[in-house]
Design an enzyme around this catalytic site. Structure first.
Site, PDB file in Angstrom:
ATOM      1  N   LYS A 175       0.809  -1.278   0.181  1.00 35.36           N
ATOM      2  CA  LYS A 175      -0.034  -0.050   0.062  1.00 35.36           C
ATOM      3  C   LYS A 175       0.991   1.217  -0.226  1.00 35.36           C
ATOM      4  CE  LYS A 175      -1.938   3.074   2.443  1.00 35.36           C
ATOM      5  NZ  LYS A 175      -1.935   4.002   1.282  1.00 35.36           N
ATOM      6  N   GLU A 250       9.083   2.325  10.919  1.00 37.28           N
ATOM      7  CA  GLU A 250      10.244   3.188  10.855  1.00 37.28           C
ATOM      8  C   GLU A 250       9.659   4.627  10.707  1.00 37.28           C
ATOM      9  OE1 GLU A 250      13.095   2.595  11.705  1.00 37.28           O
ATOM     10  OE2 GLU A 250      13.038   0.632  11.955  1.00 37.28           O
ATOM     11  N   CYS A 284      13.688  11.463   5.917  1.00 42.04           N
ATOM     12  CA  CYS A 284      13.435  11.300   7.276  1.00 42.04           C
ATOM     13  C   CYS A 284      14.527  11.581   8.093  1.00 42.04           C
ATOM     14  CB  CYS A 284      12.892   9.649   7.669  1.00 42.04           C
ATOM     15  SG  CYS A 284      13.963   8.653   6.701  1.00 42.04           S
ATOM     16  N   GLU A 382       9.046  17.421  13.913  1.00 46.74           N
ATOM     17  CA  GLU A 382       9.514  17.341  12.628  1.00 46.74           C
ATOM     18  C   GLU A 382       8.718  18.126  11.740  1.00 46.74           C
ATOM     19  OE1 GLU A 382       8.138  13.498  10.537  1.00 46.74           O
ATOM     20  OE2 GLU A 382      10.277  13.369   9.797  1.00 46.74           O
TER      21      GLU A 382
HETATM   22  P1  NAD Z   1       1.981   8.907   6.432  1.00 43.69           P
HETATM   23  O1  NAD Z   1       2.159   8.371   8.027  1.00 43.69           O
HETATM   24  O2  NAD Z   1       1.115  10.136   6.423  1.00 43.69           O
HETATM   25  O3  NAD Z   1       1.787   7.867   5.660  1.00 43.69           O
HETATM   26  C1  NAD Z   1       2.543   6.576   5.481  1.00 43.69           C
HETATM   27  C2  NAD Z   1       1.963   5.516   4.929  1.00 43.69           C
HETATM   28  O4  NAD Z   1       0.751   5.205   5.835  1.00 43.69           O
HETATM   29  C3  NAD Z   1       1.082   6.073   3.611  1.00 43.69           C
HETATM   30  O5  NAD Z   1       0.998   4.875   2.645  1.00 43.69           O
HETATM   31  C4  NAD Z   1      -0.253   6.455   4.150  1.00 43.69           C
HETATM   32  O6  NAD Z   1      -1.542   6.187   3.217  1.00 43.69           O
HETATM   33  C5  NAD Z   1      -0.641   5.101   5.420  1.00 43.69           C
HETATM   34  N1  NAD Z   1      -1.541   5.374   6.199  1.00 43.69           N
HETATM   35  C6  NAD Z   1      -2.037   6.391   6.848  1.00 43.69           C
HETATM   36  N2  NAD Z   1      -3.159   6.153   7.702  1.00 43.69           N
HETATM   37  C7  NAD Z   1      -3.136   4.809   7.692  1.00 43.69           C
HETATM   38  C8  NAD Z   1      -3.887   3.749   8.430  1.00 43.69           C
HETATM   39  N3  NAD Z   1      -4.974   4.334   9.367  1.00 43.69           N
HETATM   40  N4  NAD Z   1      -3.597   2.640   8.262  1.00 43.69           N
HETATM   41  C9  NAD Z   1      -2.686   2.198   7.501  1.00 43.69           C
HETATM   42  N5  NAD Z   1      -1.945   2.903   6.641  1.00 43.69           N
HETATM   43  C10 NAD Z   1      -2.131   4.226   6.775  1.00 43.69           C
HETATM   44  O7  NAD Z   1       3.526   9.428   6.070  1.00 43.69           O
HETATM   45  P2  NAD Z   1       3.956  10.289   4.777  1.00 43.69           P
HETATM   46  O8  NAD Z   1       3.418  11.664   4.994  1.00 43.69           O
HETATM   47  O9  NAD Z   1       3.824   9.439   3.682  1.00 43.69           O
HETATM   48  O10 NAD Z   1       5.591  10.454   5.002  1.00 43.69           O
HETATM   49  C11 NAD Z   1       6.327  11.233   5.944  1.00 43.69           C
HETATM   50  C12 NAD Z   1       6.755  10.697   7.054  1.00 43.69           C
HETATM   51  O11 NAD Z   1       7.403   9.460   6.746  1.00 43.69           O
HETATM   52  C13 NAD Z   1       7.634  11.652   7.731  1.00 43.69           C
HETATM   53  O12 NAD Z   1       7.234  11.533   9.273  1.00 43.69           O
HETATM   54  C14 NAD Z   1       8.999  10.914   7.531  1.00 43.69           C
HETATM   55  O13 NAD Z   1       9.932  10.904   8.684  1.00 43.69           O
HETATM   56  C15 NAD Z   1       8.724   9.516   7.717  1.00 43.69           C
HETATM   57  N6  NAD Z   1       9.498   8.676   7.022  1.00 43.69           N
HETATM   58  C16 NAD Z   1      10.279   7.842   7.616  1.00 43.69           C
HETATM   59  C17 NAD Z   1      11.418   6.949   7.174  1.00 43.69           C
HETATM   60  C18 NAD Z   1      12.287   6.198   7.832  1.00 43.69           C
HETATM   61  O14 NAD Z   1      12.967   4.976   7.326  1.00 43.69           O
HETATM   62  N7  NAD Z   1      12.180   6.374   9.436  1.00 43.69           N
HETATM   63  C19 NAD Z   1      11.496   7.049   5.768  1.00 43.69           C
HETATM   64  C20 NAD Z   1      10.912   7.753   4.962  1.00 43.69           C
HETATM   65  C21 NAD Z   1       9.743   8.804   5.600  1.00 43.69           C
END
Ligand code: NAD
Length: 482
Positions: A175, A250, A284, A382
């Site tokens: 997803k 992560e 991130c 963040e």
């Molecule tokens: P997000 O948490 O909004 O979304 C991540 C994913 O989760 C998306 O596919 C989203 O549709 C899905 N999602 C949202 N609600 C959900 C639910 N209730 N159940 C299941 N899935 C759900 O994050 P984003 O805005 O896409 O990405 C940015 C964030 O990701 C930042 O906080 C960044 O630091 C983090 N990030 C972390 C890493 C790492 O390896 N630590 C790497 C890249 C990005």
């Protein structure tokens, strides 16, 4: 709505049948959507899990050679289609096209690296306490795993989860973020083209709130690997906790770069610029706090500001230094944080708003604040945009204390020529990735990657030699022959 076929379930491309509308825009020219389509429904998410469950035994029974061959072929196809994939990535995510090409090549590298897992994700033979008994461990696939990914590395992150899961014999439901479904679709098309059997990889593009529970709480799902924000990751971890299945999350970061007075300041300034503003600060591991010894704070700040002001801003396809934020929402958040920082008393050194050009698009100038205090929101939360806060400290101990004084613990770096100090830093710093004289961003595929504290569930690391551990059960076997 037009037929777009973004869902891939049991080998069939189909349309989403929920009422959620997913609209993909070029963040550099957002007025005209690139594509709009219906997201997947909960029922379709369940169908994807059913398909993965049905394909599980046969895929687990394939030979390592079969899986290795397929994954190498995926890498070849990614390389062969690099420019087209990069263009898609840049159009929907916004990053400069050269970074897009780099990320696509990285995805190929990841598939190549993890292809070898098919043959090498082994158990161990362990000395036995009983001379009549052979003791060893074996690794077996979990079964069905759900992979949930963010938009900021929209081909690299799905690739490292997919390649590891598939190499170790799991079937998957991917997803991706609704911000970047086009590149996810193209990646899954390549997997289908090279002969990944129906049901082994399924793609569900939909709103997290509509499909999330079906993809994580279904009893046929045997593991969940999530990358994204801490808020979503913690929600999913709580939802899945009662099922007792492996979950890997992560999440976000608030990464510090510490600079001591003996450092090479030119190198430290270059690293701060690349760490804070590369990818528009949307990594991130982006550098968001520059923690500097007071003796060199003015000199370093001047060098950073000079470099920030020289950066070009523009549409990703023009290959500037900085592209747009991915969405209107991210753009607003960036501007809000800039306002909050000013209200809290930080001093704006450069940037601070939308640039005069380009006029359209979600652009924010690279922004540097000084007089940032460790407790300010700009130093704790963040931002995920091109905003860097400079925090002055009196000595090494204070630098470490400030660096650790946040909920997050993803990556951290120190610039110094004092080896004892750098060794001490690696020991004391609360971060999963630590760089000495390097930028907080970037990682090698063979090195483990993941955070501490609110940045990670700290179950198993991703990437690296042992990333297969998350995707496998380990069984301890005691074999006494009759
Ligand atoms: P997000 O948490 O909004 O979304 C991540 C994913 O989760 C998306 O596919 C989203 O549709 C899905 N999602 C949202 N609600 C959900 C639910 N209730 N159940 C299941 N899935 C759900 O994050 P984003 O805005 O896409 O990405 C940015 C964030 O990701 C930042 O906080 C960044 O630091 C983090 N990030 C972390 C890493 C790492 O390896 N630590 C790497 C890249 C990005």
């Amino acid at each position: 709505m037009t037929e777009t076929h973004y869902q891939y379930i049991d080998g069939v491309w189909t349309d989403g049948d929920s009422t959620d509308e997913i609209t993909v825009r070029d963040p550099a020219a957002p007025e005209d959507p690139i594509v709009a389509f219906s997201g997947a429904s909960e029922t379709q998410a369940e169908e994807a899990v059913s398909a993965a469950a049905a394909a599980s035994d046969n895929w687990a029974a394939t030979t390592p050679d079969d899986r290795d061959t397929i994954l190498y072929e995926v890498a070849e196809r990614i390389d062969a289609n690099r420019d087209a994939l990069a263009e898609t990535l840049t159009r929907e995510e916004g990053k400069p096209i050269s970074s897009g090409r780099g990320e696509v090549s990285r995805a190929a590298e990841i598939f190549r690296f993890f292809a070898s897992y098919a043959r090498s994700a082994t158990g161990e033979t362990i000395p036995s306490s009983d001379p009549e008994t052979l003791t060893y461990t074996v690794r077996e696939p979990l079964g069905v795993v759900t992979l949930i990914t963010p938009w900021n590395f929209p081909i690299a992150t799905p690739s490292w989860k997919l390649a590891t899961a598939l190499a170790t014999g799991n079937t998957v439901v991917l997803k991706p973020s609704s911000e970047t479904p086009m590149i996810a679709k193209q990646l899954v098309e390549l997997l289908a083209e090279v002969g990944v059997p129906n049901g082994v990889v399924n793609l569900v593009v939909g709103s997290g709130s509509t499909v999330g529970d079906a993809l994580t709480t279904d009893e046929r799902v045997d593991g969940v690997s999530f990358t994204g924000s801490t808020e979503t990751g913690q929600h999913i971890a709580e939802t899945v906790a009662t099922r007792g299945i492996p979950i890997q999350t992560e999440m976000g970061g608030k990464n510090p770069q510490v600079v001591l007075p003996d450092a090479d300041l030119e190198a430290a300034a270059d690293a701060a610029i690349s760490g804070a503003f590369g990818g528009c600060g949307q990594a991130c591991t982006a550098t968001s706090r520059l923690i500097v010894h007071e003796d060199v704070a003015d000199e370093l700040t001047a060098a950073v500001v000079e470099r920030a002001e020289a950066l070009s801003i523009g549409p990703g396809l023009d290959d500037p230094d900085i592209g747009p934020a991915v969405s209107a929402g991210e753009n607003e958040t960036n501007l809000e944080y800039i306002e909050v920082a000013e209200k809290e008393g930080a001093t704006l050194q450069t940037g601070g708003g939308q640039p005069a050009t380009p006029e359209a698009g979600y652009f924010v100038e690279p922004t540097v604040f000084t007089d940032v205090e460790p407790g300010m929101r700009i130093a704790q939360e963040e931002v995920f945009g091109p905003v860097l806060g400079v925090i002055e400290v009196a000595d090494f101990d204070e630098a470490v204390r400030v660096a650790n004084d946040v909920n997050y613990g993803l990556s951290a770096s120190i610039f110094t020529t004092n080896m004892a100090k750098s060794r001490s830093f690696t020991k004391q710093i609360e971060a999963g990735v630590v760089k000495i004289n390097g930028t907080t961003t970037g990682s090698h595929v063979q090195m483990p990657f993941g955070g501490m504290k609110a940045s990670s569930s700290e179950t198993q690391k991703e990437l690296g030699q042992h990333a297969y551990e998350f995707y496998t059960h380990e069984k301890a076997i005691y074999r006494s022959d009759p």
